[in-house]
Design a protein around this motif. Structure first.
Motif, mmCIF file in Angstrom:
data_model
loop_
_atom_site.group_PDB
_atom_site.id
_atom_site.type_symbol
_atom_site.label_atom_id
_atom_site.label_comp_id
_atom_site.label_asym_id
_atom_site.label_seq_id
_atom_site.Cartn_x
_atom_site.Cartn_y
_atom_site.Cartn_z
ATOM 1 N N UNK A 224 0.775 -1.228 0.000
ATOM 2 C CA UNK A 224 0.000 0.000 0.000
ATOM 3 C C UNK A 224 0.809 1.281 0.000
ATOM 4 N N UNK A 225 2.135 1.192 0.130
ATOM 5 C CA UNK A 225 2.964 2.388 0.052
ATOM 6 C C UNK A 225 3.115 2.823 -1.401
ATOM 7 N N UNK A 226 3.497 4.081 -1.599
ATOM 8 C CA UNK A 226 3.639 4.640 -2.936
ATOM 9 C C UNK A 226 5.119 4.737 -3.284
ATOM 10 N N UNK A 227 5.496 4.215 -4.430
ATOM 11 C CA UNK A 227 6.895 4.158 -4.845
ATOM 12 C C UNK A 227 7.383 5.524 -5.341
ATOM 13 N N UNK A 228 8.397 6.062 -4.693
ATOM 14 C CA UNK A 228 9.090 7.248 -5.170
ATOM 15 C C UNK A 228 8.234 8.475 -5.375
ATOM 16 N N UNK A 229 7.154 8.599 -4.633
ATOM 17 C CA UNK A 229 6.248 9.728 -4.817
ATOM 18 C C UNK A 229 5.421 9.886 -3.547
ATOM 19 N N UNK A 230 4.709 10.969 -3.429
ATOM 20 C CA UNK A 230 3.861 11.195 -2.264
ATOM 21 C C UNK A 230 2.476 11.615 -2.732
ATOM 22 N N UNK A 231 1.420 11.016 -2.199
ATOM 23 C CA UNK A 231 0.066 11.408 -2.590
ATOM 24 C C UNK A 231 -0.211 12.882 -2.281
ATOM 25 N N UNK A 232 -0.970 13.508 -3.135
ATOM 26 C CA UNK A 232 -1.377 14.895 -2.920
ATOM 27 C C UNK A 232 -2.637 14.984 -2.069
ATOM 28 N N UNK A 233 -3.437 13.913 -2.073
ATOM 29 C CA UNK A 233 -4.662 13.844 -1.295
ATOM 30 C C UNK A 233 -4.773 12.445 -0.710
ATOM 31 N N UNK A 234 -5.475 12.339 0.418
ATOM 32 C CA UNK A 234 -5.658 11.023 1.031
ATOM 33 C C UNK A 234 -6.410 10.079 0.101
ATOM 34 N N UNK A 235 -7.376 10.610 -0.649
ATOM 35 C CA UNK A 235 -8.177 9.808 -1.561
ATOM 36 C C UNK A 235 -7.863 10.173 -3.021
ATOM 37 N N UNK A 236 -6.590 10.369 -3.323
ATOM 38 C CA UNK A 236 -6.194 10.812 -4.660
ATOM 39 C C UNK A 236 -6.648 9.861 -5.765
ATOM 40 N N UNK A 237 -6.561 8.526 -5.612
ATOM 41 C CA UNK A 237 -7.053 7.654 -6.684
ATOM 42 C C UNK A 237 -8.531 7.876 -7.012
ATOM 43 N N UNK A 238 -9.385 8.026 -5.992
ATOM 44 C CA UNK A 238 -10.807 8.272 -6.262
ATOM 45 C C UNK A 238 -11.001 9.614 -6.949
ATOM 46 N N UNK A 239 -10.234 10.604 -6.557
ATOM 47 C CA UNK A 239 -10.314 11.915 -7.216
ATOM 48 C C UNK A 239 -9.900 11.810 -8.683
ATOM 49 N N UNK A 240 -8.866 10.997 -8.946
ATOM 50 C CA UNK A 240 -8.446 10.874 -10.340
ATOM 51 C C UNK A 240 -9.505 10.162 -11.177
ATOM 52 N N UNK A 241 -10.155 9.160 -10.611
ATOM 53 C CA UNK A 241 -11.223 8.486 -11.355
ATOM 54 C C UNK A 241 -12.373 9.448 -11.648
ATOM 55 N N UNK A 242 -12.639 10.363 -10.718
ATOM 56 C CA UNK A 242 -13.670 11.356 -10.974
ATOM 57 C C UNK A 242 -13.205 12.350 -12.047
ATOM 58 N N UNK A 243 -11.912 12.672 -12.043
ATOM 59 C CA UNK A 243 -11.338 13.501 -13.099
ATOM 60 C C UNK A 243 -11.540 12.849 -14.469
ATOM 61 N N UNK A 244 -11.231 11.557 -14.562
ATOM 62 C CA UNK A 244 -11.450 10.828 -15.812
ATOM 63 C C UNK A 244 -12.916 10.875 -16.233
#
Length: 301
Positions: A224-244
């Motif tokens: 569940x950790x993110x490789x070489x990067x840091x999330x901008x939001x706690x729920x960033x994946x859900x936000x990106x799906x809404x962006x799509x």
């Protein structure tokens, strides 16, 4: 209530790398007249052929959306279309010198920044609107996407419930939003593409992502950790799906007044909802929706 159509006040331009095809690409956004919509122009091809960003021209692609008319094909349209729709830029000529738009950092933020710098200008024509009157649902397996009547204020509300399954490193999460330009630019546009580390070998074997690294998206390790990067939001994946979803629904070619909720949906389901809505509009089915300034011509073949 309808609003006035808009376009850019000046040209905007940026360059980057195409995530899937790997090429260097330059994009120029130019003002366009009322009722022209968003049109992609392939400046690298003879005659500079163009393709409107509408569902009638959508391609069935894996993990992305694209459009094609004749020789003019453009892939990875969702982030650019989300940026334009989120900022309420209705008419724009998008010139591109390759078959795929740049992935930038996996979000729409770079597009939003250059568009905001160019500015927005109102046009003397009303924006076409589709208003949903009865719930409409499209499904695919466990995924479902529903457009329902909007709330009393008539504003568009969007919701995405992310559920990749118990064995996926990205946890289940939810994001809801009412879309307005300032909110979109701050809370949705920066959300980046994500992927599980275990999915990368198959994409590499297919020839995708050869020039993409962990700085260009969110790579989730098995723990569940993110490789070489840091999330901008706690729920960033859900936000990106809404962006799509915003980018794909922009293929309607008009403003949508509805409450739209997705559970486990993706590009294909977003496109299915667009087609369903356009078909209902073409039938003139006023029990399901009402259109203000929307063409009732049947979808093109």
């Amino acid at each position: 209530m309808t609003r006035s159509q808009t376009t850019l006040a000046a040209d905007a331009e940026l360059s980057g790398v195409a995530f899937f095809t790997g090429g260097d690409v330059r994009v120029r956004f130019r003002p366009a007249p009322a009722d022209s919509g968003v049109v992609f122009v392939r400046t690298d091809l003879p005659g500079q052929p163009s393709v409107p960003a509408t569902i009638e021209h959508a391609l069935e692609l894996h993990r992305r959306t694209g459009v094609r008319r004749g020789a003019a094909e453009v892939q990875l349209t969702e982030h650019v279309l989300a940026a334009l729709a989120g900022l309420r830029i209705d008419n724009c000529r998008v010139e591109i010198d390759g078959p795929e738009l740049p992935g930038l950092d996996g979000s729409a933020l770079g597009f939003v920044q250059v568009l905001q710098a160019a500015g927005v200008r109102e046009l003397a024509a009303p924006r076409a609107v589709l208003r949903v009157l009865q719930p409409i649902t499209v499904t695919a397996g466990e995924a479902a996407l529903t457009a329902s009547p909007p709330g009393g204020d008539g504003k568009t509300q969007l919701e995405y419930r992310l559920d990749c399954g118990p064995d996926h490193p990205v946890p289940s999460q939810l994001f809801r939003a009412e879309i307005a330009p300032a909110f979109f630019a701050r809370e949705i546009a920066p959300a980046r593409t994500f992927i599980a580390a275990a999915e990368i070998p198959a994409l590499r074997a297919a020839g995708y992502g050869e020039r993409v690294d962990a700085a260009d998206l969110l790579v989730f390790e098995p723990d569940g950790t993110v490789r070489g990067n840091a999330p901008r939001f706690e729920n960033e994946p859900a936000r990106h799906k809404l962006l799509d979803m915003i980018g794909d629904l922009a293929l309607l070619g008009c403003e949508l007044h509805a409450a739209v909720a997705s559970r486990k949906g993706g590009h294909a389901l977003n496109r299915d909802l667009c087609r369903t809505l356009r078909t209902a509009a073409a039938r003139g089915d006023t029990s399901i929706m009402e259109g203000i300034g929307v063409s009732t011509d049947p979808p093109a073949a």
